[in-house]
Design a protein around this motif. Structure first.
Motif, mmCIF file in Angstrom:
data_model
loop_
_atom_site.group_PDB
_atom_site.id
_atom_site.type_symbol
_atom_site.label_atom_id
_atom_site.label_comp_id
_atom_site.label_asym_id
_atom_site.label_seq_id
_atom_site.Cartn_x
_atom_site.Cartn_y
_atom_site.Cartn_z
ATOM 1 N N GLN A 80 0.809 -1.220 0.000
ATOM 2 C CA GLN A 80 0.000 0.000 0.000
ATOM 3 C C GLN A 80 0.847 1.278 0.000
ATOM 4 O O GLN A 80 0.291 2.377 -0.031
ATOM 5 C CB GLN A 80 -0.938 0.003 1.217
ATOM 6 C CG GLN A 80 -1.908 -1.159 1.253
ATOM 7 C CD GLN A 80 -2.765 -1.248 0.014
ATOM 8 O OE1 GLN A 80 -3.187 -0.224 -0.528
ATOM 9 N NE2 GLN A 80 -3.007 -2.456 -0.463
ATOM 10 N N PHE A 81 2.157 1.137 0.059
ATOM 11 C CA PHE A 81 3.009 2.316 0.009
ATOM 12 C C PHE A 81 2.858 2.976 -1.363
ATOM 13 O O PHE A 81 2.784 2.293 -2.386
ATOM 14 C CB PHE A 81 4.473 1.957 0.255
ATOM 15 C CG PHE A 81 4.778 1.471 1.646
ATOM 16 C CD1 PHE A 81 3.792 1.311 2.585
ATOM 17 C CD2 PHE A 81 6.090 1.174 2.006
ATOM 18 C CE1 PHE A 81 4.080 0.860 3.880
ATOM 19 C CE2 PHE A 81 6.399 0.735 3.278
ATOM 20 C CZ PHE A 81 5.395 0.570 4.214
ATOM 21 N N TYR A 140 4.991 5.705 7.321
ATOM 22 C CA TYR A 140 5.952 4.702 6.852
ATOM 23 C C TYR A 140 6.694 5.292 5.663
ATOM 24 O O TYR A 140 6.078 5.926 4.793
ATOM 25 C CB TYR A 140 5.245 3.426 6.379
ATOM 26 C CG TYR A 140 4.696 2.551 7.467
ATOM 27 C CD1 TYR A 140 5.542 1.843 8.316
ATOM 28 C CD2 TYR A 140 3.323 2.403 7.639
ATOM 29 C CE1 TYR A 140 5.028 1.016 9.320
ATOM 30 C CE2 TYR A 140 2.799 1.583 8.628
ATOM 31 C CZ TYR A 140 3.659 0.897 9.463
ATOM 32 O OH TYR A 140 3.148 0.086 10.443
ATOM 33 N N ALA A 141 8.013 5.074 5.606
ATOM 34 C CA ALA A 141 8.812 5.587 4.492
ATOM 35 C C ALA A 141 9.841 4.545 4.097
ATOM 36 O O ALA A 141 10.543 3.997 4.957
ATOM 37 C CB ALA A 141 9.506 6.889 4.886
ATOM 38 N N GLN A 142 9.942 4.270 2.794
ATOM 39 C CA GLN A 142 10.879 3.269 2.301
ATOM 40 C C GLN A 142 11.887 3.896 1.360
ATOM 41 O O GLN A 142 11.539 4.662 0.462
ATOM 42 C CB GLN A 142 10.138 2.143 1.567
ATOM 43 C CG GLN A 142 11.083 1.037 1.074
ATOM 44 C CD GLN A 142 10.348 -0.151 0.481
ATOM 45 O OE1 GLN A 142 9.230 -0.018 -0.016
ATOM 46 N NE2 GLN A 142 10.964 -1.322 0.547
ATOM 47 N N GLY A 158 6.057 5.528 0.386
ATOM 48 C CA GLY A 158 5.609 5.574 1.763
ATOM 49 C C GLY A 158 4.114 5.783 1.857
ATOM 50 O O GLY A 158 3.398 5.783 0.850
ATOM 51 N N VAL A 159 3.641 5.969 3.085
ATOM 52 C CA VAL A 159 2.223 6.212 3.306
ATOM 53 C C VAL A 159 2.051 6.903 4.660
ATOM 54 O O VAL A 159 2.784 6.621 5.607
ATOM 55 C CB VAL A 159 1.415 4.888 3.260
ATOM 56 C CG1 VAL A 159 1.786 3.966 4.416
ATOM 57 C CG2 VAL A 159 -0.081 5.149 3.247
ATOM 58 N N ARG A 160 1.110 7.827 4.702
ATOM 59 C CA ARG A 160 0.704 8.412 5.982
ATOM 60 C C ARG A 160 -0.555 7.702 6.440
ATOM 61 O O ARG A 160 -1.512 7.566 5.678
ATOM 62 C CB ARG A 160 0.451 9.925 5.842
ATOM 63 C CG ARG A 160 -0.126 10.548 7.126
ATOM 64 C CD ARG A 160 -0.261 12.042 7.025
ATOM 65 N NE ARG A 160 1.013 12.702 7.231
ATOM 66 C CZ ARG A 160 1.598 12.915 8.404
ATOM 67 N NH1 ARG A 160 1.016 12.459 9.519
ATOM 68 N NH2 ARG A 160 2.735 13.535 8.496
ATOM 69 N N LEU A 161 -0.558 7.253 7.687
ATOM 70 C CA LEU A 161 -1.677 6.466 8.194
ATOM 71 C C LEU A 161 -2.916 7.330 8.407
ATOM 72 O O LEU A 161 -2.828 8.448 8.924
ATOM 73 C CB LEU A 161 -1.298 5.801 9.519
ATOM 74 C CG LEU A 161 -0.060 4.900 9.527
ATOM 75 C CD1 LEU A 161 0.050 4.205 10.877
ATOM 76 C CD2 LEU A 161 -0.106 3.890 8.411
ATOM 77 N N SER A 162 -4.055 6.787 8.017
ATOM 78 C CA SER A 162 -5.331 7.416 8.352
ATOM 79 C C SER A 162 -5.735 6.987 9.759
ATOM 80 O O SER A 162 -5.123 6.098 10.359
ATOM 81 C CB SER A 162 -6.400 6.966 7.348
ATOM 82 O OG SER A 162 -6.664 5.576 7.509
ATOM 83 N N ALA A 163 -6.790 7.586 10.279
ATOM 84 C CA ALA A 163 -7.287 7.191 11.598
ATOM 85 C C ALA A 163 -7.712 5.725 11.581
ATOM 86 O O ALA A 163 -7.478 4.983 12.541
ATOM 87 C CB ALA A 163 -8.455 8.092 12.001
ATOM 88 N N ASP A 164 -8.315 5.283 10.467
ATOM 89 C CA ASP A 164 -8.723 3.887 10.351
ATOM 90 C C ASP A 164 -7.508 2.965 10.301
ATOM 91 O O ASP A 164 -7.514 1.881 10.890
ATOM 92 C CB ASP A 164 -9.570 3.707 9.086
ATOM 93 C CG ASP A 164 -10.127 2.289 8.956
ATOM 94 O OD1 ASP A 164 -10.979 1.915 9.784
ATOM 95 O OD2 ASP A 164 -9.683 1.560 8.050
ATOM 96 N N ASP A 165 -6.444 3.402 9.609
ATOM 97 C CA ASP A 165 -5.209 2.608 9.570
ATOM 98 C C ASP A 165 -4.634 2.416 10.970
ATOM 99 O O ASP A 165 -4.190 1.320 11.327
ATOM 100 C CB ASP A 165 -4.155 3.289 8.695
ATOM 101 C CG ASP A 165 -4.490 3.283 7.218
ATOM 102 O OD1 ASP A 165 -5.258 2.407 6.794
ATOM 103 O OD2 ASP A 165 -3.975 4.162 6.498
ATOM 104 N N ARG A 166 -4.626 3.481 11.740
ATOM 105 C CA ARG A 166 -4.063 3.405 13.099
ATOM 106 C C ARG A 166 -4.852 2.432 13.960
ATOM 107 O O ARG A 166 -4.289 1.606 14.683
ATOM 108 C CB ARG A 166 -4.046 4.786 13.745
ATOM 109 C CG ARG A 166 -3.009 5.739 13.151
ATOM 110 C CD ARG A 166 -2.811 6.954 14.033
ATOM 111 N NE ARG A 166 -4.014 7.772 14.147
ATOM 112 C CZ ARG A 166 -4.352 8.743 13.297
ATOM 113 N NH1 ARG A 166 -3.583 9.003 12.264
ATOM 114 N NH2 ARG A 166 -5.453 9.441 13.472
#
Length: 461
Positions: free
Chosen positions: A31-32, A341-343, A365-373
């Motif tokens: 998902q990154f 997350y950063a790759q 990378g990806v910044r987490l949403s509230a649902d992801d957290r």
């Protein structure tokens, strides 16, 4: 509902065997995003609210002297040790670049070198890299931190182990896979027992806190009898931790796997029988079954952390250090800082170009949403503590658990009928028979699985 709560249930393992994530992150690396903005990472790194959080450092050393045919890691096979020099220089520059992004008064309580083969580096080079790390980051004293390194016994003498201990490493992870010479020949990893035993003895002699060993089942020519001999030998060697991974044959992704004859791979039934023998032998020898494919002696920190509900997961697998911000160094390495997350660039030229130009090498990378957290926390608790206490999530996230996850809890009714989980109004528990299928249970809470191909993941069993 089945009342059989034994650890090994071949009927259920066969029923639920599927491809699925190992959940070293949520969302998974699939998902990154390629259009990820590194500025998000920099903002998280500079967040003053994170000052109470320890740091964890991961270094990826991609070089290997020889290639193991089963391997799916990001690696560079070469016998030319000179290739390490420019990479080491880039790592040192990256250390300085990353340190400038963080409050380096934050202590480092976890450090890990993986690969590849970290001991591809010479003694002088390993000392140089550790010195650069200590120059820019504050590493906690030996008794307060976990500093681990992956070691290939084929190129680690007792002198190497003593050298690593002097540098500050206190936990060792050894690749073994199988002691059978026929299997070793088929996977291109010739490693006599004496090599492994010598390294383990050296680690004990020099005061390493913990020794872990990796084995793999499902490799060419393996049988229940041959792997039983490997297990008996390993029990005699008595490592503190054991990881017994299922081999993932994906030659379409990893071309070196095409060097192995698929006709020599054990059948699904034999794989299950080997796994059953693994569980019987190791638990019979006193190892605690942590979950998935990990075992530890009751005295090991991993088992103690699970008993205290402080076990965690990150990109190195199960971890005893929860809630650290993870900084990744080197090609392909992944960091997690705050909600990001950063790759790094996966290829050496791309990584080198970024670092040599004075920039971080972050590519995805990806910044987490509230649902992801929320879902990431649920999955972590399942994978590590084998239970969910609904009130803890309700207090932390301001939700009603049964309402928020009504579809997921309904899907778990089938797992409950099969005796894999117990569902109550206030909690979900993974039963003994469900421990080997905890990935499948966690997948119920993954909202991305319907949007991606499961073929990119290994089998859950």
């Amino acid at each position: 509902m089945s009342n059989d709560n034994s650890l090994f249930r071949p009927d259920l393992l066969a029923k639920y065997s599927a491809n699925g994530p190992r959940y070293t992150s949520y969302p998974t690396a699939l998902q990154f995003r390629d259009d990820f903005d590194p500025a998000d990472y920099l903002r998280s790194a500079a967040d003053p609210g994170a000052s109470s959080t320890d740091l964890s450092l991961y270094f990826h050393i991609p070089f290997c002297d020889t290639v193991c045919f089963y391997c799916g890691c990001n690696k560079v096979a070469t016998k030319n040790r000179a290739h390490a020099r420019p990479y080491l220089a880039q790592l040192k520059r990256e250390i300085a670049l990353q340190a400038a992004c963080f409050d380096t008064r934050r202590p480092v309580s976890q450090l890990h070198w993986g690969g590849g083969t970290p001991t591809f580096l010479s003694h002088d080079e390993t000392a140089e890299l550790m010195a650069a790390t200590r120059e820019h980051f504050m590493l906690l004293p030996d008794a307060e931190a976990e500093y681990s390194i992956e070691v290939d016994p084929r190129e680690a003498s007792p002198e190497t182990i003593a050298h690593l201990r002097k540098l500050g490493f206190n936990r060792l992870s050894l690749g073994v896979q199988d002691f059978d010479p026929v299997v070793q020949q088929a996977i291109n990893r010739i490693q006599p027992l004496e090599m492994t035993a010598s390294v383990m003895q050296a680690a004990r002699d020099t005061g390493f806190h913990s020794i872990g060993v990796d084995l793999i089942y499902g490799l060419p020519h393996q049988t229940v009898e041959s792997f039983s001999r490997t297990l008996d030998t390993m029990i005699e060697l008595a490592p503190d931790r054991l990881s017994v991974f299922a081999y993932a044959h994906m030659p379409q992704l990893f071309k070196m796997q095409r060097q192995m004859d698929p006709a020599t791979l054990p059948s699904p039934d034999v794989r299950l029988a080997i796994l059953q023998r693994v569980v019987e032998r190791l638990t019979g020898a006193g190892y605690v079954y942590i979950g998935m494919d990990h075992f530890a002696l009751p005295t090991d920190e991993l088992a103690r952390a699970q008993a205290q509900r402080t076990l965690h997961r990150n990109f190195q697998g199960y971890s005893t250090r929860a809630e650290c911000d993870l900084i990744g160094f080197g090609a392909s390495s992944i960091g997690k800082v705050g909600d990001v997350y950063a790759q790094n660039a996966k290829d050496l030229p791309g990584y080198a170009a970024a670092i040599d130009s004075g920039k971080l090498a972050i590519r995805r990378g990806v910044r987490l949403s509230a649902d992801d957290r929320l879902r990431g926390d649920v999955i972590t608790q399942l994978m590590c503590n084998l239970e969910l206490r609904f009130d803890e999530f309700e207090a932390a996230y301001g939700i009603r658990f049964a309402e928020t996850f009504e579809p997921e809890l309904e899907r778990l009714r089938g797992f409950e009928q099969d005796g894999l989980v117990s569902l109550a109004t206030d909690k979900l528990e993974v039963r003994m028979a469900g421990r080997m299928l905890v990935r499948n249970i966690a997948m119920v809470f993954d909202r991305y699985l319907g949007q991606q191909t499961l073929e990119r993941f290994s089998r859950t069993v």
